[in-house]
Design a protein around this motif. Structure first.
Motif, PDB file in Angstrom:
ATOM      1  N   VAL A  24       0.859  -1.174   0.000  1.00 31.80           N
ATOM      2  CA  VAL A  24       0.000   0.000   0.000  1.00 31.80           C
ATOM      3  C   VAL A  24       0.897   1.225   0.000  1.00 31.80           C
ATOM      4  N   CYS A  25       0.589   2.201  -0.849  1.00 32.78           N
ATOM      5  CA  CYS A  25       1.371   3.439  -0.895  1.00 32.78           C
ATOM      6  C   CYS A  25       0.448   4.617  -0.653  1.00 32.78           C
ATOM      7  N   ARG A  26       1.006   5.631   0.007  1.00 32.40           N
ATOM      8  CA  ARG A  26       0.240   6.842   0.265  1.00 32.40           C
ATOM      9  C   ARG A  26       1.204   7.972   0.589  1.00 32.40           C
ATOM     10  N   VAL A  27       0.707   9.190   0.495  1.00 31.08           N
ATOM     11  CA  VAL A  27       1.484  10.332   0.947  1.00 31.08           C
ATOM     12  C   VAL A  27       1.590  10.202   2.470  1.00 31.08           C
ATOM     13  N   ALA A  70       6.025  10.230  -0.112  1.00 27.05           N
ATOM     14  CA  ALA A  70       5.195   9.028  -0.078  1.00 27.05           C
ATOM     15  C   ALA A  70       5.903   7.899   0.657  1.00 27.05           C
ATOM     16  N   VAL A  71       5.095   7.052   1.258  1.00 21.82           N
ATOM     17  CA  VAL A  71       5.607   5.860   1.933  1.00 21.82           C
ATOM     18  C   VAL A  71       4.940   4.635   1.328  1.00 21.82           C
ATOM     19  N   GLY A  72       5.691   3.544   1.312  1.00 20.36           N
ATOM     20  CA  GLY A  72       5.172   2.274   0.853  1.00 20.36           C
ATOM     21  C   GLY A  72       5.149   1.323   2.034  1.00 20.36           C
ATOM     22  N   LEU A  73       3.985   0.737   2.267  1.00 25.87           N
ATOM     23  CA  LEU A  73       3.817  -0.174   3.397  1.00 25.87           C
ATOM     24  C   LEU A  73       3.604  -1.592   2.900  1.00 25.87           C
ATOM     25  N   HIS A  74       4.215  -2.516   3.583  1.00 26.38           N
ATOM     26  CA  HIS A  74       3.999  -3.931   3.318  1.00 26.38           C
ATOM     27  C   HIS A  74       3.678  -4.575   4.653  1.00 26.38           C
ATOM     28  N   ASP A  75       2.510  -5.172   4.728  1.00 32.04           N
ATOM     29  CA  ASP A  75       2.057  -5.783   5.973  1.00 32.04           C
ATOM     30  C   ASP A  75       2.050  -4.767   7.117  1.00 32.04           C
ATOM     31  N   GLY A  76       1.718  -3.514   6.784  1.00 36.31           N
ATOM     32  CA  GLY A  76       1.613  -2.456   7.776  1.00 36.31           C
ATOM     33  C   GLY A  76       2.917  -1.781   8.155  1.00 36.31           C
ATOM     34  N   MET A  77       4.031  -2.247   7.607  1.00 37.48           N
ATOM     35  CA  MET A  77       5.334  -1.669   7.944  1.00 37.48           C
ATOM     36  C   MET A  77       5.837  -0.811   6.791  1.00 37.48           C
ATOM     37  N   ILE A  78       6.351   0.385   7.113  1.00 39.22           N
ATOM     38  CA  ILE A  78       6.920   1.253   6.087  1.00 39.22           C
ATOM     39  C   ILE A  78       8.265   0.677   5.667  1.00 39.22           C
ATOM     40  N   TRP A  94       6.632  16.813 -13.814  1.00 42.92           N
ATOM     41  CA  TRP A  94       6.895  16.356 -12.445  1.00 42.92           C
ATOM     42  C   TRP A  94       8.232  15.642 -12.369  1.00 42.92           C
ATOM     43  N   GLN A  95       8.818  15.690 -11.207  1.00 35.35           N
ATOM     44  CA  GLN A  95      10.056  14.957 -10.900  1.00 35.35           C
ATOM     45  C   GLN A  95       9.716  13.881  -9.878  1.00 35.35           C
ATOM     46  N   GLY A  96      10.229  12.702 -10.105  1.00 35.81           N
ATOM     47  CA  GLY A  96      10.155  11.634  -9.116  1.00 35.81           C
ATOM     48  C   GLY A  96      11.576  11.348  -8.679  1.00 35.81           C
ATOM     49  N   ASP A  97      11.798  11.235  -7.381  1.00 35.05           N
ATOM     50  CA  ASP A  97      13.149  10.914  -6.913  1.00 35.05           C
ATOM     51  C   ASP A  97      13.113  10.307  -5.524  1.00 35.05           C
ATOM     52  N   ARG A  98      14.293   9.981  -5.039  1.00 34.78           N
ATOM     53  CA  ARG A  98      14.486   9.399  -3.709  1.00 34.78           C
ATOM     54  C   ARG A  98      13.661   8.118  -3.503  1.00 34.78           C
ATOM     55  N   LEU A  99      13.517   7.324  -4.588  1.00 36.93           N
ATOM     56  CA  LEU A  99      12.895   6.005  -4.447  1.00 36.93           C
ATOM     57  C   LEU A  99      13.853   5.153  -3.635  1.00 36.93           C
ATOM     58  N   ALA A 100      13.401   4.700  -2.486  1.00 41.37           N
ATOM     59  CA  ALA A 100      14.247   3.901  -1.595  1.00 41.37           C
ATOM     60  C   ALA A 100      13.422   2.769  -1.003  1.00 41.37           C
ATOM     61  N   VAL A 101      13.959   1.553  -1.083  1.00 38.89           N
ATOM     62  CA  VAL A 101      13.289   0.392  -0.505  1.00 38.89           C
ATOM     63  C   VAL A 101      14.303  -0.326   0.380  1.00 38.89           C
ATOM     64  N   LEU A 109       6.855  -6.563  -4.344  1.00 41.82           N
ATOM     65  CA  LEU A 109       6.384  -5.598  -5.320  1.00 41.82           C
ATOM     66  C   LEU A 109       6.446  -4.160  -4.828  1.00 41.82           C
ATOM     67  N   LEU A 110       7.056  -3.908  -3.683  1.00 43.20           N
ATOM     68  CA  LEU A 110       6.997  -2.579  -3.086  1.00 43.20           C
ATOM     69  C   LEU A 110       7.620  -1.504  -3.970  1.00 43.20           C
ATOM     70  N   GLY A 111       8.780  -1.754  -4.547  1.00 44.29           N
ATOM     71  CA  GLY A 111       9.414  -0.751  -5.401  1.00 44.29           C
ATOM     72  C   GLY A 111       8.552  -0.388  -6.593  1.00 44.29           C
ATOM     73  N   ALA A 112       8.040  -1.389  -7.284  1.00 44.81           N
ATOM     74  CA  ALA A 112       7.183  -1.134  -8.445  1.00 44.81           C
ATOM     75  C   ALA A 112       5.899  -0.425  -8.029  1.00 44.81           C
ATOM     76  N   THR A 113       5.361  -0.795  -6.885  1.00 38.13           N
ATOM     77  CA  THR A 113       4.134  -0.155  -6.405  1.00 38.13           C
ATOM     78  C   THR A 113       4.378   1.312  -6.091  1.00 38.13           C
ATOM     79  N   LEU A 114       5.534   1.629  -5.514  1.00 37.02           N
ATOM     80  CA  LEU A 114       5.874   3.026  -5.243  1.00 37.02           C
ATOM     81  C   LEU A 114       6.027   3.829  -6.528  1.00 37.02           C
ATOM     82  N   VAL A 115       6.679   3.263  -7.529  1.00 36.92           N
ATOM     83  CA  VAL A 115       6.842   3.960  -8.802  1.00 36.92           C
ATOM     84  C   VAL A 115       5.472   4.200  -9.428  1.00 36.92           C
ATOM     85  N   ARG A 116       4.636   3.187  -9.460  1.00 37.15           N
ATOM     86  CA  ARG A 116       3.294   3.341 -10.030  1.00 37.15           C
ATOM     87  C   ARG A 116       2.473   4.372  -9.260  1.00 37.15           C
TER      88      ARG A 116
END
Length: 176
Positions: A24-27, A70-78, A94-101, A109-116
């Motif tokens: 799950v991803c959200r701001v 934005a944060v990406g959560l997996h099983d409730g953990m960021i 727009w610029q997208g940056d600082r993608l970090a997993v 799938l967290l990285g791909a979910t964050l990009v999407r």
């Protein structure tokens, strides 16, 4: 037929596997999630990769009102983050940056979910195109998500990065 098992018997013997929870991803919501966003970035970029002098990767962009953390959560953990923001007054680019997993979350799938999420969010906010500077080992990953090369490889924050771009549309979600 003697010795054959019925379909119901075979399914009763098969191991039951629960589906892995979808990321799950959200701001980031509130100060605590925003601080966790920064902590994930520090862990990946500063501690693991030795970038930004090993201290902190925050910059003036983090304080801009239009910047989304934005944060990406997996099983409730960021377990991951991405930062995105408009580059022009109209909000078309727009610029997208600082993608970090974090390492424990890299096999899913967290990285791909964050990009999407970043692509969809920028599109929903009127963006027409998103750009990013991608570390060269990650270029193929971004290409599988629909991104294209956008110029030659350049040195960026002490590492080789490939400029990349993707077209956005309202509600856009890069391939799949």
């Amino acid at each position: 037929m003697p010795g054959a098992s019925s379909p119901s018997a075979a399914s009763a013997e098969a191991p039951v596997r629960a589906a892995a929870p979808e990321p799950v991803c959200r701001v980031a919501r509130g100060a605590a999630e925003r601080e966790r966003h920064f902590a994930v970035r520090r862990a990946v970029f500063c501690a693991e990769q030795g970038m930004f002098g090993g201290a902190d990767d925050r910059d003036a962009r983090d304080a801009q009102p239009g910047t989304l953390h934005a944060v990406g959560l997996h099983d409730g953990m960021i377990g991951g983050t991405v930062r995105l923001y408009p580059l022009d007054a109209l909000g078309a680019l727009w610029q997208g940056d600082r993608l970090a997993v974090l390492p424990p979350f890299r096999r899913g799938l967290l990285g791909a979910t964050l990009v999407r999420f970043a692509v969809r969010t920028a599109g929903e906010r009127g963006g027409e195109r998103m750009v990013a500077m991608i570390q060269t080992p990650n270029v193929r990953f971004f290409q599988t998500l629909g991104w294209s090369l956008d110029g030659p490889v350049v040195a960026f924050h002490g590492r080789e990065h490939q400029p990349m771009t993707i077209a956005l549309s309202p509600g856009a979600d890069a391939r799949g």
